[in-house]
Design a protein around this motif. Structure first.
Motif, PDB file in Angstrom:
ATOM      1  N   LEU A  83      37.985  79.428  83.385  1.00  0.00           N
ATOM      2  CA  LEU A  83      37.172  79.185  84.607  1.00  0.00           C
ATOM      3  C   LEU A  83      36.169  80.706  84.678  1.00  0.00           C
ATOM      4  N   TYR A 143      30.203  77.069  89.389  1.00  0.00           N
ATOM      5  CA  TYR A 143      31.216  77.570  88.645  1.00  0.00           C
ATOM      6  C   TYR A 143      31.394  76.707  87.330  1.00  0.00           C
ATOM      7  N   ILE A 180      33.943  75.524  84.113  1.00  0.00           N
ATOM      8  CA  ILE A 180      35.089  75.315  83.480  1.00  0.00           C
ATOM      9  C   ILE A 180      34.845  75.035  81.977  1.00  0.00           C
ATOM     10  N   ALA A 197      36.922  74.336  92.260  1.00  0.00           N
ATOM     11  CA  ALA A 197      36.980  75.221  91.014  1.00  0.00           C
ATOM     12  C   ALA A 197      38.449  74.968  90.584  1.00  0.00           C
ATOM     13  N   ASP A 198      39.269  75.447  91.455  1.00  0.00           N
ATOM     14  CA  ASP A 198      40.842  75.703  91.064  1.00  0.00           C
ATOM     15  C   ASP A 198      41.348  74.318  90.903  1.00  0.00           C
ATOM     16  N   ARG A 210      40.050  72.646  87.823  1.00  0.00           N
ATOM     17  CA  ARG A 210      40.575  73.227  86.541  1.00  0.00           C
ATOM     18  C   ARG A 210      42.158  72.857  86.206  1.00  0.00           C
TER      19      ARG A 210
END
Length: 114
Positions: free
Chosen positions: A37, A45, A47, A65-66, A69
């Motif tokens: 990331l 962002y 990945i 994002a998290d 991911r």
């Protein structure tokens, strides 16, 4: 049982900075699958993933994002456990589902020569 291994610390602070991004985390699964990331102050962002012949970047908003991911990791891990190498069907569906991009600078960074 194999697990994801956080290898972020194997990169120097300088290596973690790439253009206008910063590597927040890099994880590998069985030394065959990688998911990283990258954050950015101005852009979405990124990945980055690598698995067999598949690799590319998936752009996401910071707040997603998290979770994205983790979703990517689960899908790549499941395919790896099933086939060890990505099947063509998996590669096609994964690429379409996640809008995988292949920026030119993954292979050839023109800015490094300017």
């Amino acid at each position: 049982m194999k697990e994801w291994k956080n290898v972020t610390d194997s990169f120097s602070e300088e290596q973690r900075h790439y253009k206008n991004t910063y590597m927040e985390i890099c994880e590998v699964y069985d030394e065959a699958v990688e998911v990283s990331l990258f954050s950015s102050r101005t852009d979405p962002y990124e990945i980055y993933f690598s698995y067999g012949y598949m690799y590319g970047i998936i752009y996401v908003e910071k707040e997603d994002a998290d979770a994205k991911r983790e979703e990517i990791k689960k899908e790549l891990q499941a395919e790896y456990r099933k086939n060890r190498e990505p099947s063509d069907e998996f590669a096609d569906s994964f690429t379409k589902k996640h809008h995988v991009c292949f920026p030119n600078d993954i292979v050839f960074d023109t800015d490094a020569f300017l």
